[in-house]
Design an enzyme around this catalytic site. Structure first.
Site, PDB file in Angstrom:
ATOM      1  N   LYS A 263      40.249 -32.022  82.370  1.00 33.91           N
ATOM      2  CA  LYS A 263      39.275 -32.895  81.377  1.00 33.91           C
ATOM      3  C   LYS A 263      40.056 -34.092  81.249  1.00 33.91           C
ATOM      4  O   LYS A 263      39.237 -35.207  80.776  1.00 33.91           O
ATOM      5  CB  LYS A 263      39.127 -32.171  80.372  1.00 33.91           C
ATOM      6  CG  LYS A 263      38.281 -30.844  80.336  1.00 33.91           C
ATOM      7  CD  LYS A 263      38.060 -29.805  78.988  1.00 33.91           C
ATOM      8  CE  LYS A 263      37.378 -28.491  79.335  1.00 33.91           C
ATOM      9  NZ  LYS A 263      38.222 -27.771  80.373  1.00 33.91           N
ATOM     10  N   CYS A 377      36.906 -21.469  76.696  1.00 35.39           N
ATOM     11  CA  CYS A 377      36.135 -20.747  77.792  1.00 35.39           C
ATOM     12  C   CYS A 377      36.223 -19.125  77.618  1.00 35.39           C
ATOM     13  O   CYS A 377      36.391 -18.293  78.185  1.00 35.39           O
ATOM     14  CB  CYS A 377      36.878 -20.928  79.165  1.00 35.39           C
ATOM     15  SG  CYS A 377      38.637 -20.236  79.116  1.00 35.39           S
TER      16      CYS A 377
END
Length: 437
Positions: A263, A377
């Site tokens: 990211k 997640c």
């Protein structure tokens, strides 16, 4: 640990050794990285990967099956793992019966366990004779039917009662290989053309601007553009982070818990920002540096606990903060099936405390009018919507926005949730929180 002899059985012998370690607590990803160096043929490495992923994915079912086949426990962990892999070759990989049995028996000898070769042959042949009755026994219990730990099944039922079967089915399927195009080095159209010229089938999904999905998993280091930093591996669900951050040139951005850097790289690909990337795990930071270097990107990388900013923060506020928080990883079991073996219900209190600590500690670093994106997640409400409800309730200047990827669930309390397999993506949660001016 004895080394298997070279040959076709070597892969299965290595897989048994590796799977025995994974079951005992070693990471599948790290174990594969070690054992794959013993194989020089790409096809052998692919088989090893398949055996380990399916072995971990289905262990809770076929470990129990072996226990039913044995009169007494087999105390040799590697031999036991090899017999489990024999069942998986029959039932999951659907190899021809003779080939799967013969290969397992030969691998037992290659594993230097000749005394168990006859046992492996007998057990696998008994399974073939009695598979209908044995499968019925395994299907009678939710754990061995689904190959999921009981505590996690109960959590799914509590949070997603209408979606449990779909979640389990998605978790027990192979995940597609998603790529993210590096906008600074390539375009999606050009990269798809390069892949097509190289005979690599792929397509561009509509949901995300930079994503490519490969028709088959492959060694990405051999794909056109990899060495030049044209793309990275990143699931489609994770690629929404940059959009939700609403990045702009000149912003000061914090990526907390940044390693291995997926990211961080996406943020740098999207805008000319000053990125501070922080992670406390010194073992993962070299991977972050390597990833940024290959993509020809640069960040201000700092070692430290993101929840203790006094040790690394210079006092200058951030306009954007991304917290990709440590979590149960219950949304990525299809991609990392060893999580089903390693995660425990009693891990949750510490994870929840860490998430809350990160949110509370980093909020003061966000400037007025700034935006914080909280991501996990996970599929579990305690880590996701309930965590954000708690946080917003305790911070009067925190405003929970309704930003969400199209088609995602809107959990009670706020945020956005994708379930595993939906739109081909992983299970993922986002919440976007804005600080009052």
């Amino acid at each position: 640990m004895s080394a298997p002899t070279p040959g076709a059985a070597n892969v299965r012998g290595l897989a048994a050794q590796a799977l025995a370690r994974i079951v005992q607590g070693d990471s599948l990803r790290a174990t594969f990285a070690i054992f794959s160096t013993k194989l020089h043929d790409a096809r052998d490495r692919a088989l090893l990967s398949s055996l380990l992923h399916e072995g971990a994915r289905w262990w809770l079912r076929y470990d129990a099956a072996v226990a039913r086949l044995l009169e007494r426990p087999l105390r040799d962990g590697e031999a036991h793992a090899l017999i489990v892999l024999g069942l998986i070759q029959l039932e999951v990989l659907r190899l021809p019966e003779y080939a799967a049995v013969a290969a397992t028996v030969e691998a037992m000898r290659a594993l230097n366990r000749p005394k168990y070769a006859g046992l492996a042959n007998a057990l696998l042949r008994r399974w073939l004779r009695e598979r209908v009755a044995l499968c019925a026994q395994l299907d009678a219990d939710e754990v061995t039917r689904s190959a999921h730990p009981r505590w996690l099944l109960h959590a799914f039922k509590a949070d997603w009662p209408a979606d449990v079967d779909a979640i389990v089915a998605a978790n027990n399927a192979q995940a597609p290989l998603w790529l993210r195009v590096n906008r600074r080095r390539a375009t999606r159209v050009a990269l798809l053309d390069q892949f097509a010229a190289a005979g690599v089938a792929a397509h561009a999904p509509e949901q995300t601007a930079d994503a490519i999905v490969l028709a088959q998993s492959t060694d990405i280091t051999r794909l056109p553009g990899y060495a030049d930093g044209a793309f990275s591996v990143q699931d489609g669900a994770a690629q929404f982070a940059a959009d939700l951050l609403d990045l702009g040139d000149g912003q000061r951005v914090l990526d907390a818990c940044a390693a291995p850097g997926g990211k961080s790289a996406q943020i740098l690909e999207r805008a000319d920002v000053h990125l501070v990337a922080v992670d406390s795990d010194t073992r993962r930071l070299p991977r972050l540096h390597e990833n940024l270097a290959r993509l020809q990107l640069s960040a201000d990388v700092r070692t430290g606990d993101a929840a203790q900013p006094a040790a690394w923060w210079d006092g200058v506020p951030f306009q954007r903060i991304l917290i990709d928080a440590p979590c149960s990883a219950s949304g990525i079991l299809r991609r990392q099936p060893d999580i089903k073996l390693h995660r425990r219900a009693n891990d949750m209190p510490a994870l929840l405390a860490t998430q809350a600590r990160l949110l509370d500690a980093l909020w003061p670093l966000l400037g007025k009018g700034g935006r914080l994106v909280y991501a996990t997640c996970s599929l579990l409400a305690d880590e996701n919507a309930r965590q954000i409800v708690r946080f917003v309730a305790q911070h009067a200047d925190a405003h929970l926005r309704a930003d969400a990827p199209a088609g995602w669930h809107a959990p009670t309390g706020g945020g956005a949730q994708n379930l595993p397999g939906a739109a081909g993506m992983d299970g993922f949660f986002y919440a976007v929180v804005e600080k009052a001016d």
